[in-house]
Scaffold this motif. Structure first.
Motif: not given
Length: 775
Positions: A626-653
């Motif tokens: 949709y469009d050119n790679g935007i984000s829609m307005s949304v709220q998430v509860d509980p907040p998701q810790p999806c940017y953890s330090a361990a992600n730097v060894v996920s194998g994908y960049t």
């Protein structure tokens, strides 16, 4: 004529972007490499001589921009270039010089410009010994010997001279069951184009076409036959040439190239004459514009296709065939131009439909991201011949997607790396798929290439066995229409501006959300209902395999009907109460879909949340971006810790099956912020490699002059723990590249490595996709 003889491990013929990336890759991996190119500047179709801008998978898919050497080049060009990029015709010599600088600065690489291959010498029927070349204006004839040869000539000149089988034209539909193939095979190929550019003189600038120019008189030729002049108010768009100024049959794309060039010149002048003197609207808009440049080297789309160990078909791209020897990826649509170009009744189907976002053609032609196998880049008839570019082993229909410049560049890096690997192992290029494919794939990933079905499992990468911690970790709680972002200089490719200013739910729409826990209590969306009665919207939570999982019929985790009372910008909550028992999986994506209701507007967010994209229902059971790679307005509860330090060894960049990104918390933990790797035992660390965020979301065309991605880390230090204290090994300032490799003068014995981000190019969060460490 002066005679010269040279010897190399790898000889690359053709210095377009595919050949250039092949040569640089081979040389970087230690192979003595020679690059032979018959033009005065590198870049081929992308150069300032032809000026086709670099398209690729990100034209259709968020976070799908090509990485590796081509990304290095494009990031550098945007950082240095004053020129705005929109479409064909806008490339200037800054791009040529960026490539030239890399070539000059690459150890093990020798290049010969203005040099054409005249002859191929064979050891035997299955092995090339040397190529004989002549340098224009220098009276030099060279015989260049090599162990591996890479044909990036576009026309497959080396392969043809070596006696390889090749195809030209369209296969019959029945041969490979390709829906884009014609019923009967033919010699038709896609045509060639030249481009132009105009400049605003600030005063009336008359134009009179020469008598020998083609004279257009009928507006329907442009406006009703898929040759858009973009009369949309985007005046700058008219300044540059159009891809549809294209000529092919009845002329031969190889032997009649000069006649094609002349015919294209006639038509280009005729198109400009129409714009300047005849078009009812444009002649007023362009009263002050004058021609600044017209290309005289045709940009060729198709000629010979060398038969390889594997022949790729359109079905491979459309159905995402998983290849064991995957070495590159693509994601452009099946884009087959109408044979004859300007001489045909209409141009290619997408343009003929007015670039409709939703149509039967678009539903059928969109594909990818998909993997590309090494075997289609190795000639089947000659063991030491590889190829990259538009001459690869693909059917005519498959060529419609793999031929674009960004895709050919990553194919080039793949074969260059494979050739160097073959040289180091003492095997032939033909043996790499069987004897060294896993090693090759890991080398490509280490060089920041992306492979959809392979991740970092390098046994030498110490980071994979480290414990990873950080000074802070961001969580995703949600974003609103008022959320501020840091996207200065990030625009959209104006030719693909997809939406109006409203985000009414004219079709089903989905927002990808990264899930980091087994608990999701509620989701909220910001919507407006401008009617006088309550509206209802069906909502779904779908399990998504990746950010490119466009299936409407993906596994459903929950559904509900949301009640939207009259009113503007209101948050509507859905108590989803999802857990592991309902199928919620940490480290994956879900997709929140709202069904069609044109009376309800789901508002876009005021920022782009990294790794969180949006799609809409294009019919046929699938979504598209949709469009050119935007984000829609949304709220998430509980907040998701999806940017953890361990992600730097996920194998994908890059964001893919998850965010794969460490981000620091910007609100409570301002910069500087640090990321730390630790081991129980000491290691002798000699190399640290970093992959920073940025430059992946959109096409190259979306990035403005002097662009430095705000997400990209600018200033940072690398420190190690020695004798009970932190010792700084290096400090870097002014960075804007997203891949950095740091090799220390001598190994350092340590059990801790810390990367401290002092500043970014604008974003308040530190952001790193990957850290690698080597002894």
């Amino acid at each position: 004529m002066k005679q010269k003889i040279e010897h190399y491990d790898v000889v690359v013929c053709g210095g377009g972007l595919a050949g250039f990336c092949a040569a640089v890759a081979a040389a970087r991996h230690g192979a003595t490499t020679c690059l032979i190119h018959d033009r005065p500047v590198f870049g081929g179709n992308s150069s300032s001589e032809i000026r086709v801008t670099t398209h690729g998978a990100a034209a259709f898919h968020a976070y799908a921009r090509e990485s590796g050497i081509v990304s290095e080049l494009l990031i550098q060009e945007r950082a240095l270039n004053h020129e705005f990029i929109n479409e064909n015709g806008w490339t200037n010599s800054v791009w040529d010089m960026v490539m030239y600088d890399m070539a000059v600065s690459t150890p093990n690489l020798t290049f010969h410009l203005n040099t054409s291959v005249q002859e191929t010498k064979m050891k035997n029927k299955r092995s090339i010994e040397a190529v004989v070349c002549r340098t224009a204006n220098a009276e030099i004839e060279m015989t260049v010997y090599g162990n591996t040869f890479i044909d990036c000539t576009g026309d497959g000149v080396i392969a043809d001279m070596a006696g390889c089988e090749w195809r030209l034209g369209e296969e019959a539909r029945a041969e490979f069951d390709e829906m884009f193939a014609p019923e009967q095979a033919s010699s038709n190929v896609m045509g060639s184009s030249i481009h132009f550019k105009a400049i605003d003189m600030g005063r009336p600038s008359p134009f009179k076409a020469p008598e020998w120019a083609y004279h257009y008189e009928d507006a329907s030729f442009f406006y009703k036959m898929g040759r858009p002049l973009f009369n949309t108010g985007l005046t700058d768009r008219y300044r540059s040439g159009y891809w549809w100024i294209e000529i092919g049959m009845p002329w031969d794309s190889i032997y009649d190239n000069e006649e094609i060039r002349h015919q294209l010149t006639r038509h280009t002048l005729g198109v400009w004459d129409w714009i300047k003197n005849k078009d009812p609207k444009l002649k007023e808009i362009f009263a002050n514009y004058a021609l600044d440049w017209i290309g005289q080297v045709p940009g060729k789309r198709e000629s010979r296709r060398i038969m390889g160990q594997y022949l790729m078909t359109e079905r491979d791209a459309l159905h995402h065939t998983v290849f064991p020897d995957e070495v590159a990826f693509g994601g452009w649509n099946i884009d087959l131009h109408t044979p004859g170009g300007l001489l045909a009744p209409t141009s290619e189907p997408g343009a003929a439909e007015g670039y409709a976002l939703v149509s039967d053609f678009m539903r059928k032609s969109i594909c990818g991201p998909y993997g590309i196998p090494l075997r289609m880049l190795i000639a089947k008839d000659v063991d030491n011949l590889m190829m990259a570019g538009r001459n690869v082993s693909a059917t005519h229909a498959a060529l419609g997607t793999v031929r674009v410049i960004g895709t050919t560049a990553v194919m080039g890096q793949a074969v260059g790396t494979a050739a160097a690997l073959a040289a180091s192992k003492g095997i032939s290029a033909a043996d790499v798929p069987e004897k060294a494919i896993a090693e090759l794939q890991q080398l490509l990933l280490r060089d920041h290439c992306f492979l959809p079905n392979v991740k970092n499992e390098d046994p030498l990468d110490l980071a994979l066995s480290a414990a990873i911690t950080a000074s802070s970790e961001a969580k995703f709680a949600g974003i609103s229409p008022d959320t501020a972002g840091y996207h200065e200089g990030l625009n959209v490719w104006l030719s693909q501006l997809q939406t109006s200013h409203t985000d009414l739910l004219m079709k089903r729409r989905g927002q990808w959300i990264a899930v980091a826990t087994c608990k999701l209590d509620s989701l909220q969306v910001c919507v407006s209902n401008n009617t006088q009665q309550t509206e209802y919207v069906k909502a779904y939570v779908m399990q998504a395999d990746s950010i490119w999982d466009y299936r409407i019929g993906a596994p459903q985790l929950a559904h509900a009907t949301l009640e939207v009372p009259p009113g503007a910008h209101q948050w509507v909550e859905w108590k989803v109460e999802l857990s592991a028992a309902a199928g919620l999986q940490p480290g994956t994506y879900i997709r929140l879909d709202l069904d069609e209701n044109p009376n309800v507007e789901w508002h876009r967010a005021g920022k782009i949340e990294p790794g969180h994209v949006c799609g809409f229902d294009m019919g046929g059971g699938k979504m598209r971006r949709y469009d050119n790679g935007i984000s829609m307005s949304v709220q998430v509860d509980p907040p998701q810790p999806c940017y953890s330090a361990a992600n730097v060894v996920s194998g994908y960049t890059r964001p893919y099956r998850y965010t794969n990104l460490w981000r620091s918390e910007p609100d409570t933990h301002p910069l500087p912020q640090w990321l730390e790797l630790s081991w129980e035992e000491e290691h002798n660390i000699s190399t640290v490699e970093l992959a920073f965020a940025g430059n992946l979301l959109r096409e190259y065309h979306a990035y403005e002059p002097f662009y430095r991605d705000p997400q990209c880390v600018r200033d940072y230090t690398i420190s190690v723990w020695v004798d009970g204290e932190w010792r700084e090994l290096l400090a870097c300032e002014g960075n804007y590249q997203h891949k950095r490799v740091h090799r220390f003068d001598r190994p350092v014995a340590t059990n801790k490595v810390r990367i401290t981000v002092l500043a970014t190019n604008g974003d308040p969060s530190a952001a790193i996709y990957e850290v690698r460490c080597y002894e």
